[in-house]
Scaffold this motif. Sequence first.
Motif: not given
Length: 250
Positions: A178-185, A188-205
């Motif tokens: 499970i990979i989440g998006t957060a501005g404070e980390t 970068c999205l493009y620097d991580v391995k994103l293959s395999g069984p995956m869930a993407l978490v996006m937060g509220a507006e």
Amino acid sequence: MAKNDELVFGIHAVNELIKRSPERFIELWLLKGRDDERLKPIINLSRKYGIPAQQVNRKVLDDKSEGEQHQGVVARVKQGKTYTENDLDAILSAAEKKGQQPFLLILDGVTDPHNLGACLRNADAAGVQAIVVPKDNAARLTATVRKVAVGAAETVPLVQVTNLARTMKQLQEMGVWIIGTAGETDTCLYDVKLSGPMALVMGAEGKGMRRLTKETCDELVKLPMAGSVSSLNVSVATGICLFEIVRQRQ
């Protein structure tokens, strides 16, 4: 309108639903005098399945759609299936039988129906098997959502769960990363391995993910932002992240 009936409007939304679930249709209203190529498939299908259709003036359609863009067609349908955490196993099992690894989108507190509709459209295009949302404090599958989703609301199950963090832990036990998006980390999205069984978490507006949701993620990433704008609309960011996963999986 009966308590469990729903309204659906918009050419793509009505057309997709009538192709997939004609038995749900109760009645159909079409803009009087409009008989162009875009409406013909809906008219033909309504005749094929014996769905009562009547031609009405624009004000009737405007009133039924509460001012939303209806594109000349509004339908009253029986309420569709509501997906819960109990359906996730079956959804992932069906995907596995097709040779697909788990690919889920989790939306934590996205309350704007236009954003949910756009996320459904993104999810369908990317091949996501289901969108998981909390039962409370989240947008529901409304006529507006269906219209914005242009048919994707009929192809991507929207799974409402009672406890989002608990569902995420259950997915992790099934081997889903499970990979989440957060501005404070700093990652970068493009620097991580994103293959395999995956869930993407996006937060509220505006607010992002809730604390417990964020803590339950296996990894946090951010989008590289070069300009003066600090964040993107959630549906835009979702599309970018989903298709980076698609790119890496290919």
